[in-house]
Scaffold this motif. Sequence first.
Motif, mmCIF file in Angstrom:
data_model
loop_
_atom_site.group_PDB
_atom_site.id
_atom_site.type_symbol
_atom_site.label_atom_id
_atom_site.label_comp_id
_atom_site.label_asym_id
_atom_site.label_seq_id
_atom_site.Cartn_x
_atom_site.Cartn_y
_atom_site.Cartn_z
ATOM 1 N N PHE A 129 -2.530 1.626 8.519
ATOM 2 C CA PHE A 129 -2.486 2.796 9.129
ATOM 3 C C PHE A 129 -2.996 2.709 10.857
ATOM 4 C CE2 PHE A 129 -4.532 6.724 10.325
ATOM 5 C CZ PHE A 129 -3.595 7.879 10.105
ATOM 6 N N PHE A 130 -4.109 2.033 10.697
ATOM 7 C CA PHE A 130 -4.744 1.800 12.041
ATOM 8 C C PHE A 130 -4.165 0.780 12.803
ATOM 9 C CE2 PHE A 130 -7.912 4.119 9.539
ATOM 10 C CZ PHE A 130 -8.192 5.335 10.424
ATOM 11 N N LEU A 131 -3.811 -0.148 12.373
ATOM 12 C CA LEU A 131 -3.166 -1.553 13.037
ATOM 13 C C LEU A 131 -1.920 -0.926 13.750
ATOM 14 C CD1 LEU A 131 -3.545 -4.442 13.928
ATOM 15 C CD2 LEU A 131 -2.218 -5.118 11.948
ATOM 16 N N ARG A 132 -1.075 -0.182 13.182
ATOM 17 C CA ARG A 132 0.399 0.303 13.838
ATOM 18 C C ARG A 132 -0.007 1.014 15.061
ATOM 19 N NH1 ARG A 132 2.593 4.870 9.615
ATOM 20 N NH2 ARG A 132 0.924 6.305 9.876
ATOM 21 N N LYS A 133 -1.188 1.618 15.278
ATOM 22 C CA LYS A 133 -1.520 2.384 16.480
ATOM 23 C C LYS A 133 -1.784 1.582 17.750
ATOM 24 C CE LYS A 133 -3.845 6.223 13.546
ATOM 25 N NZ LYS A 133 -2.828 7.102 14.085
ATOM 26 N N ILE A 134 -2.273 0.189 17.287
ATOM 27 C CA ILE A 134 -2.587 -0.683 18.608
ATOM 28 C C ILE A 134 -1.618 -2.024 18.469
ATOM 29 C CG2 ILE A 134 -4.728 0.065 18.730
ATOM 30 C CD1 ILE A 134 -5.874 -2.217 16.926
ATOM 31 N N THR A 140 5.963 -14.203 12.401
ATOM 32 C CA THR A 140 5.316 -13.278 11.443
ATOM 33 C C THR A 140 3.990 -14.012 10.912
ATOM 34 O OG1 THR A 140 7.436 -12.454 10.990
ATOM 35 C CG2 THR A 140 5.947 -12.034 9.631
ATOM 36 N N LEU A 141 2.898 -13.043 10.742
ATOM 37 C CA LEU A 141 1.755 -13.371 10.152
ATOM 38 C C LEU A 141 1.678 -12.378 8.836
ATOM 39 C CD1 LEU A 141 -0.826 -14.902 10.326
ATOM 40 C CD2 LEU A 141 -2.014 -13.187 11.377
ATOM 41 N N ILE A 142 1.480 -12.780 7.743
ATOM 42 C CA ILE A 142 1.307 -12.093 6.560
ATOM 43 C C ILE A 142 -0.212 -12.063 6.222
ATOM 44 C CG2 ILE A 142 2.196 -11.932 4.100
ATOM 45 C CD1 ILE A 142 4.292 -12.407 6.221
ATOM 46 N N LEU A 143 -0.338 -10.791 5.908
ATOM 47 C CA LEU A 143 -1.915 -10.519 5.427
ATOM 48 C C LEU A 143 -2.211 -10.016 3.998
ATOM 49 C CD1 LEU A 143 -3.171 -8.617 8.338
ATOM 50 C CD2 LEU A 143 -3.397 -11.073 8.250
ATOM 51 N N PRO A 144 -2.143 -10.892 3.059
ATOM 52 C CA PRO A 144 -2.047 -10.334 1.499
ATOM 53 C C PRO A 144 -3.731 -10.119 1.425
ATOM 54 C CG PRO A 144 -1.512 -12.817 1.786
ATOM 55 C CD PRO A 144 -2.030 -12.520 3.259
ATOM 56 N N PHE A 145 -3.775 -8.891 0.649
ATOM 57 C CA PHE A 145 -4.993 -8.268 0.243
ATOM 58 C C PHE A 145 -4.976 -8.479 -1.217
ATOM 59 C CE2 PHE A 145 -4.626 -6.288 4.295
ATOM 60 C CZ PHE A 145 -6.037 -5.914 4.731
ATOM 61 N N CYS A 162 3.718 -3.571 2.254
ATOM 62 C CA CYS A 162 4.115 -3.215 0.992
ATOM 63 C C CYS A 162 3.028 -3.256 0.099
ATOM 64 C CB CYS A 162 5.116 -4.622 0.719
ATOM 65 S SG CYS A 162 5.955 -4.371 -1.090
ATOM 66 N N THR A 163 3.321 -2.032 -0.799
ATOM 67 C CA THR A 163 2.382 -2.215 -1.582
ATOM 68 C C THR A 163 2.514 -1.708 -3.073
ATOM 69 O OG1 THR A 163 1.959 0.299 -1.038
ATOM 70 C CG2 THR A 163 0.626 -1.167 0.035
ATOM 71 N N SER A 164 4.146 -1.717 -2.942
ATOM 72 C CA SER A 164 4.731 -1.252 -4.308
ATOM 73 C C SER A 164 5.104 -2.197 -5.162
ATOM 74 C CB SER A 164 6.069 -0.740 -3.980
ATOM 75 O OG SER A 164 6.765 -1.659 -3.185
ATOM 76 N N GLY A 165 4.954 -3.676 -5.063
ATOM 77 C CA GLY A 165 5.020 -4.779 -6.024
ATOM 78 C C GLY A 165 6.709 -4.976 -6.330
ATOM 79 N N GLY A 166 6.947 -5.603 -7.467
ATOM 80 C CA GLY A 166 8.371 -5.902 -7.665
ATOM 81 C C GLY A 166 8.735 -6.791 -6.675
ATOM 82 N N SER A 167 10.351 -6.702 -6.642
ATOM 83 C CA SER A 167 11.181 -7.535 -5.910
ATOM 84 C C SER A 167 11.078 -7.019 -4.458
ATOM 85 C CB SER A 167 12.507 -7.660 -6.615
ATOM 86 O OG SER A 167 13.255 -6.283 -6.358
ATOM 87 N N ASP A 168 10.559 -6.020 -4.275
ATOM 88 C CA ASP A 168 10.775 -5.491 -2.661
ATOM 89 C C ASP A 168 9.896 -6.330 -1.733
ATOM 90 O OD1 ASP A 168 12.357 -3.326 -3.739
ATOM 91 O OD2 ASP A 168 10.657 -1.731 -3.253
ATOM 92 N N VAL A 169 8.908 -7.003 -2.085
ATOM 93 C CA VAL A 169 8.144 -7.643 -1.201
ATOM 94 C C VAL A 169 8.995 -9.027 -0.841
ATOM 95 C CG1 VAL A 169 7.031 -8.979 -3.046
ATOM 96 C CG2 VAL A 169 5.990 -8.638 -0.707
ATOM 97 N N TYR A 170 9.850 -9.522 -1.837
ATOM 98 C CA TYR A 170 10.544 -10.899 -1.546
ATOM 99 C C TYR A 170 11.662 -10.520 -0.769
ATOM 100 C CZ TYR A 170 7.528 -12.671 -5.349
ATOM 101 O OH TYR A 170 6.640 -13.152 -6.058
ATOM 102 N N ASP A 171 12.530 -9.135 -0.852
ATOM 103 C CA ASP A 171 13.369 -8.830 0.132
ATOM 104 C C ASP A 171 13.058 -8.681 1.337
ATOM 105 O OD1 ASP A 171 15.119 -8.732 -2.261
ATOM 106 O OD2 ASP A 171 14.960 -6.541 -2.637
ATOM 107 N N ALA A 192 -4.148 -2.362 -2.950
ATOM 108 C CA ALA A 192 -3.240 -1.327 -2.157
ATOM 109 C C ALA A 192 -3.814 -0.529 -1.165
ATOM 110 C CB ALA A 192 -2.352 -0.705 -3.145
ATOM 111 N N PRO A 193 -5.016 0.263 -1.573
ATOM 112 C CA PRO A 193 -5.450 1.265 -0.728
ATOM 113 C C PRO A 193 -6.234 0.627 0.729
ATOM 114 C CG PRO A 193 -6.888 0.855 -2.649
ATOM 115 C CD PRO A 193 -5.571 0.320 -2.738
ATOM 116 N N LEU A 194 -6.857 -0.770 0.521
ATOM 117 C CA LEU A 194 -7.224 -1.468 1.632
ATOM 118 C C LEU A 194 -6.045 -1.858 2.499
ATOM 119 C CD1 LEU A 194 -9.676 -3.541 -0.244
ATOM 120 C CD2 LEU A 194 -10.591 -1.896 1.408
ATOM 121 N N ALA A 195 -5.031 -2.322 2.049
ATOM 122 C CA ALA A 195 -3.908 -2.543 2.905
ATOM 123 C C ALA A 195 -3.396 -1.445 3.553
ATOM 124 C CB ALA A 195 -2.864 -3.394 1.812
#
Length: 298
Positions: free
Chosen positions: A162-167, A193-198, A174-183, A154-157
């Motif tokens: 934080f920095f990628l959204r600047k460029i 879309t490209l997904i980056l799982p850490f 999503c770092t909260s887990g649960g069903s939110d990520v599937y929603d 989560a902290p790495l993600a």
Amino acid sequence: MNKLIQPLPLSAEQLKDMLNKVIFSDESSPNNRKIAEYILVHYRSIAFMTASEIADKAGVSQPSVTRFVTNSLGFKGFSQFLKTVQDIIRNEVTGVERYHISGKTKSNLEILIGQEIENLNNLVEYTSEEKLLQIAARIANMKTVFIIGFRTGAPLANYFYFFLRKIHPDVRVCTSGGSDVYDMLHHMDRESTLILPFIFPRYPREMIDVIQYLKQEKFNFVTITDSYTLQAEGICECDIVTPIIITTFTTLFDSYTSSYCILNILLDMIGRTDLDRTKDMLSSVEEMYQRNRVFFRR
């Protein structure tokens, strides 16, 4: 600089299978059976032993141990064998066990900083600049980038987000887990879309489930992790590996200095993929900061 000896991408089960083959083979010598049996039972503790110590415990000579790991198990040498075992057990050792292990070592500032410097120097051996550039181009050219990381990831993600959204114009996290990520995934276009799982030790089961879902739903994704463990287990390709290199567990918790270093390099590569867009976005962000007096100024 000493050349880094990379561990083999083996899982615990694969190592145990290799040892069992030696134990039950009619062609194995008595000494090889002794060594294989000792390692099979004590593989978690031998990660912190020398070849001589293993030989003493198994009742054989030190050269017998060295020959065993090279001739019978196929390692390039004892150092590679040891690093592979350390790589396997890192995600198995609990906090309590780590406390007892670290208590046996001298943990001081000079030793720990020296180890960090060595780890950073060794990154050159682990990292393919060409592959990083290819991944940077994929991230830069995708319409949407969705970053996912739970627990130690989560902290790495969050750092990368934080920095990628600047460029990059459309970055989500999503770092909260649960069903939110599937929603969130449900409404994303697979083509753009490209997904980056850490995913980092001790490899949360919830994150592995997400990766399985990404494969099932045919999402494009690039996995960022610390070793080839997940690849050895057949879970996913390990696209970016930022190793947490250890010789002993000298601290209670892993250090992620090398991971942050590689992520920073990747961000720089992404920014340089489209310099005009990067310049425009950074200028816009700075103007917003000044209008809203985001930072303290004398």
